[in-house]
Motif scaffolding. Structure first.
Motif, PDB file in Angstrom:
ATOM      1  N   UNK A  52       0.669  -1.135   0.184  1.00 21.49           N
ATOM      2  CA  UNK A  52      -0.080   0.206  -0.255  1.00 21.49           C
ATOM      3  C   UNK A  52       0.973   1.137  -0.070  1.00 21.49           C
ATOM      4  N   UNK A  53       2.105   1.089   0.735  1.00 24.12           N
ATOM      5  CA  UNK A  53       2.887   2.301   0.674  1.00 24.12           C
ATOM      6  C   UNK A  53       3.548   2.783  -0.545  1.00 24.12           C
ATOM      7  N   UNK A  54       3.251   1.948  -1.571  1.00 22.08           N
ATOM      8  CA  UNK A  54       4.057   2.138  -2.984  1.00 22.08           C
ATOM      9  C   UNK A  54       2.745   3.038  -3.617  1.00 22.08           C
ATOM     10  N   UNK A  55       1.476   2.850  -3.436  1.00 24.91           N
ATOM     11  CA  UNK A  55       0.393   3.698  -3.890  1.00 24.91           C
ATOM     12  C   UNK A  55       0.275   4.928  -3.370  1.00 24.91           C
ATOM     13  N   UNK A  56       0.635   5.265  -1.942  1.00 20.84           N
ATOM     14  CA  UNK A  56      -0.040   6.108  -1.378  1.00 20.84           C
ATOM     15  C   UNK A  56       0.414   7.637  -1.873  1.00 20.84           C
ATOM     16  N   UNK A  69      -5.299   6.358  -7.116  1.00 19.29           N
ATOM     17  CA  UNK A  69      -3.962   6.298  -7.525  1.00 19.29           C
ATOM     18  C   UNK A  69      -3.591   5.848  -8.818  1.00 19.29           C
ATOM     19  N   UNK A  70      -2.623   6.488  -9.466  1.00 20.35           N
ATOM     20  CA  UNK A  70      -2.064   6.146 -10.599  1.00 20.35           C
ATOM     21  C   UNK A  70      -1.073   4.921 -10.837  1.00 20.35           C
ATOM     22  N   UNK A  71      -0.571   4.978  -9.717  1.00 20.34           N
ATOM     23  CA  UNK A  71       0.575   3.869  -9.454  1.00 20.34           C
ATOM     24  C   UNK A  71       0.247   2.896  -8.589  1.00 20.34           C
ATOM     25  N   UNK A  72       0.045   1.699  -8.594  1.00 20.40           N
ATOM     26  CA  UNK A  72      -0.311   0.704  -7.541  1.00 20.40           C
ATOM     27  C   UNK A  72       0.291  -0.618  -8.159  1.00 20.40           C
ATOM     28  N   UNK A  73       1.490  -1.057  -7.998  1.00 24.11           N
ATOM     29  CA  UNK A  73       2.075  -2.293  -8.653  1.00 24.11           C
ATOM     30  C   UNK A  73       1.397  -3.607  -7.901  1.00 24.11           C
ATOM     31  N   UNK A  74       1.242  -4.297  -8.670  1.00 20.68           N
ATOM     32  CA  UNK A  74       0.841  -5.715  -8.304  1.00 20.68           C
ATOM     33  C   UNK A  74       1.931  -6.707  -8.925  1.00 20.68           C
ATOM     34  N   UNK A  75       2.325  -7.391  -7.818  1.00 20.62           N
ATOM     35  CA  UNK A  75       3.575  -8.254  -7.865  1.00 20.62           C
ATOM     36  C   UNK A  75       3.148  -9.679  -7.943  1.00 20.62           C
ATOM     37  N   UNK A  76       3.889 -10.776  -8.617  1.00 17.96           N
ATOM     38  CA  UNK A  76       3.255 -12.005  -8.842  1.00 17.96           C
ATOM     39  C   UNK A  76       3.525 -12.840  -7.484  1.00 17.96           C
ATOM     40  N   UNK A  77       2.611 -13.411  -6.900  1.00 16.81           N
ATOM     41  CA  UNK A  77       2.589 -14.156  -5.782  1.00 16.81           C
ATOM     42  C   UNK A  77       3.519 -15.479  -6.047  1.00 16.81           C
ATOM     43  N   UNK A 100       1.248  -6.241 -12.896  1.00 13.54           N
ATOM     44  CA  UNK A 100       0.548  -5.321 -13.252  1.00 13.54           C
ATOM     45  C   UNK A 100       0.540  -4.099 -12.485  1.00 13.54           C
ATOM     46  N   UNK A 101      -0.055  -3.072 -13.022  1.00  3.65           N
ATOM     47  CA  UNK A 101      -0.203  -1.716 -12.331  1.00  3.65           C
ATOM     48  C   UNK A 101      -1.856  -1.451 -12.344  1.00  3.65           C
ATOM     49  N   UNK A 102      -2.407  -1.243 -11.267  1.00  9.24           N
ATOM     50  CA  UNK A 102      -3.723  -0.732 -11.036  1.00  9.24           C
ATOM     51  C   UNK A 102      -3.681   0.651 -11.054  1.00  9.24           C
ATOM     52  N   UNK A 103      -4.593   1.287 -12.133  1.00  5.86           N
ATOM     53  CA  UNK A 103      -4.822   2.765 -12.197  1.00  5.86           C
ATOM     54  C   UNK A 103      -6.405   2.808 -11.897  1.00  5.86           C
TER      55      UNK A 103
END
Length: 110
Positions: A52-56, A69-77, A100-103
């Motif tokens: 969450x800190x990356x998108x804040x 948020x325009x930058x909310x990176x998702x990483x492979x589990x 992926x990035x959620x915008x």
């Protein structure tokens, strides 16, 4: 249960193997989806992690007629990296690698 997104990505290898992440739920600890491997249901699994800190820093960005948020990176589990690589027949991704990035845009009624 989190924020729900119907549908999701499906990956098909050259050999016809497939992995699909459907009915995605964003929860506090990551993104979960009902999984299908070669059309066979695998149940709900964690497919992505996020911090969450990356998108804040971009959470209040005006765009798309709302804010979000325009930058909310998702990483492979670890699970999704493993089944993705098995489907591809090669080691293409690692757990923790950007997926992926959620915008996201929140729109509010007056």
């Amino acid at each position: 249960m989190g924020v729900y997104y119907p549908g999701g990505p499906k990956f098909v290898s050259k050999t016809g193997n497939s992995v699909a992440a459907e009915n995605i739920w964003l929860r506090m600890d990551g993104a979960y989806a009902t999984m299908k491997i070669n059309g066979v249901a695998q149940g709900e699994r964690m497919v992505a992690t996020y911090n969450v800190g990356e998108m804040m820093p971009t959470v209040m960005t005006p765009h798309g007629g709302g804010i979000g948020p325009t930058y909310w990176p998702f990483r492979f589990s670890p699970y999704f990296a493993q089944v993705f690589n098995q489907t591809a027949g090669a080691n293409l991704v690692s757990a923790g690698e950007m997926f992926a990035n959620l915008d996201a845009v929140g729109k509010f009624a007056p």
